[in-house]
Design a protein around this motif. Sequence first.
Motif, PDB file in Angstrom:
ATOM      1  N   ILE A  47      11.602 -13.574 -10.849  1.00  0.00           N
ATOM      2  CA  ILE A  47      12.116 -14.076 -12.119  1.00  0.00           C
ATOM      3  C   ILE A  47      10.968 -14.629 -12.955  1.00  0.00           C
ATOM      4  CG2 ILE A  47      13.692 -15.730 -13.210  1.00  0.00           C
ATOM      5  CD1 ILE A  47      15.300 -15.621 -10.543  1.00  0.00           C
ATOM      6  N   ASP A  48      10.733 -13.989 -14.108  1.00  0.00           N
ATOM      7  CA  ASP A  48       9.702 -14.430 -15.055  1.00  0.00           C
ATOM      8  C   ASP A  48       8.310 -14.502 -14.437  1.00  0.00           C
ATOM      9  OD1 ASP A  48      11.647 -14.628 -17.018  1.00  0.00           O
ATOM     10  OD2 ASP A  48      11.980 -16.774 -16.691  1.00  0.00           O
ATOM     11  N   GLY A  49       8.105 -13.836 -13.345  1.00  0.00           N
ATOM     12  CA  GLY A  49       6.811 -13.902 -12.686  1.00  0.00           C
ATOM     13  C   GLY A  49       6.504 -15.251 -12.079  1.00  0.00           C
ATOM     14  N   ASP A  94       3.002 -13.371  -7.181  1.00  0.00           N
ATOM     15  CA  ASP A  94       2.293 -12.220  -7.751  1.00  0.00           C
ATOM     16  C   ASP A  94       2.314 -11.034  -6.797  1.00  0.00           C
ATOM     17  OD1 ASP A  94       1.716 -13.723  -9.971  1.00  0.00           O
ATOM     18  OD2 ASP A  94      -0.370 -14.127  -9.430  1.00  0.00           O
ATOM     19  N   ALA A  95       2.219 -11.303  -5.493  1.00  0.00           N
ATOM     20  CA  ALA A  95       2.241 -10.214  -4.514  1.00  0.00           C
ATOM     21  C   ALA A  95       3.612  -9.537  -4.474  1.00  0.00           C
ATOM     22  CB  ALA A  95       1.874 -10.749  -3.131  1.00  0.00           C
ATOM     23  N   LEU A  96       4.687 -10.335  -4.617  1.00  0.00           N
ATOM     24  CA  LEU A  96       6.022  -9.748  -4.682  1.00  0.00           C
ATOM     25  C   LEU A  96       6.206  -8.942  -5.958  1.00  0.00           C
ATOM     26  CD1 LEU A  96       8.377 -12.600  -3.377  1.00  0.00           C
ATOM     27  CD2 LEU A  96       7.756 -10.480  -2.220  1.00  0.00           C
ATOM     28  N   GLN A  97       5.689  -9.476  -7.071  1.00  0.00           N
ATOM     29  CA  GLN A  97       5.789  -8.765  -8.346  1.00  0.00           C
ATOM     30  C   GLN A  97       5.059  -7.421  -8.280  1.00  0.00           C
ATOM     31  OE1 GLN A  97       7.674  -8.567 -10.952  1.00  0.00           O
ATOM     32  NE2 GLN A  97       6.864 -10.052 -12.428  1.00  0.00           N
ATOM     33  N   LEU A 121       6.037   1.023 -15.067  1.00  0.00           N
ATOM     34  CA  LEU A 121       5.736  -0.353 -15.445  1.00  0.00           C
ATOM     35  C   LEU A 121       4.227  -0.565 -15.450  1.00  0.00           C
ATOM     36  CD1 LEU A 121       8.432  -2.256 -13.328  1.00  0.00           C
ATOM     37  CD2 LEU A 121       8.494  -1.792 -15.781  1.00  0.00           C
ATOM     38  N   LYS A 122       3.740  -1.226 -16.484  1.00  0.00           N
ATOM     39  CA  LYS A 122       2.312  -1.531 -16.585  1.00  0.00           C
ATOM     40  C   LYS A 122       2.038  -2.904 -15.983  1.00  0.00           C
ATOM     41  CE  LYS A 122       1.883   2.234 -19.041  1.00  0.00           C
ATOM     42  NZ  LYS A 122       1.280   3.452 -18.467  1.00  0.00           N
ATOM     43  N   LEU A 123       0.803  -3.101 -15.556  1.00  0.00           N
ATOM     44  CA  LEU A 123       0.423  -4.400 -14.998  1.00  0.00           C
ATOM     45  C   LEU A 123       0.095  -5.360 -16.143  1.00  0.00           C
ATOM     46  CD1 LEU A 123      -1.786  -3.269 -11.973  1.00  0.00           C
ATOM     47  CD2 LEU A 123       0.649  -3.817 -12.017  1.00  0.00           C
ATOM     48  N   LYS A 124       1.149  -5.764 -16.851  1.00  0.00           N
ATOM     49  CA  LYS A 124       0.982  -6.625 -18.016  1.00  0.00           C
ATOM     50  C   LYS A 124       0.750  -8.077 -17.594  1.00  0.00           C
ATOM     51  CE  LYS A 124       4.127  -3.846 -20.867  1.00  0.00           C
ATOM     52  NZ  LYS A 124       5.392  -3.893 -21.647  1.00  0.00           N
TER      53      LYS A 124
END
Length: 271
Positions: A17-19, A56-59, A75-78
């Motif tokens: 959620i929301d990073g 971050d690892a889960l994202q 999806l880009k690594l934004k």
Amino acid sequence: MINFRANNRNHRKIVVIDGEVGYIGGFNIGDEYLGLSKKFGYWRDTHARIKGNAVDALQLRFIMDWNSQSKREHLKLKPAYFPVKDEEGDVSIQIASSGPDDTWHEIEFGYTKMINSARNSIYMQSPYFIPDNSYINAIKMAANSGVDVHLMIPDMPDHPFVYWATYYHAAELLDAGVKIYTYNNGFIHSKVMVIDDEVASVGSANMDFRSFELNFEVNAFMYNKDIAVELRKAFEHDVTLSTQLTKSRYAERSNWIKLKEGFSKLITPIL
């Protein structure tokens, strides 16, 4: 039932959620996981809520999974997906992923390393327990070395052949002094390991061949005494809702159960 289509499936359970906040563990999405299934009743599972850099690892894992299947928009690594965290946590966490696309079985090796490093205690919960001989032997060696080993499995089947194979493999540990419990208060779907009240794992991987080699899985390995103790205490509470499987109780099983165990053992490679 035997599921002939389940190879190479994504068995991971990830929410980000929301990073900022991540969830990882055993919960899927469905009525039975809310305890609404008449067949299973109460559904006992374990999930972890994570904040901090481990999110971050889960994202990243989610984005990689998405892009591996997407035929239209990758999806880009934004930067928005990986916001700078306001504060760092105090728990060391490793997010381990494994799957049939990788010869390095991170989660199986992580579990085995935890077992081999145990000096005092091991607590394990898995709804399916059909590992290979090396995993079984690692547990036996720990128990024979004086480590207090506990394993909890369900008391009811969701897949009958898988259940009887699990029952057989768990009972194989009784002679080594492993304490086996069958959970009576509904269905236990939790995939947890706790070592020496110091290290714990929570994730999607069962302790079976399918999770180790044929499914895409993800686990969080956490190096924190408070979390390990909390999970161990949860296990001990579950014991009060369980029946211990002793050697005498196992020896009294009927010929019909022995037949089901024997057949399930024969078809273990496709369970």
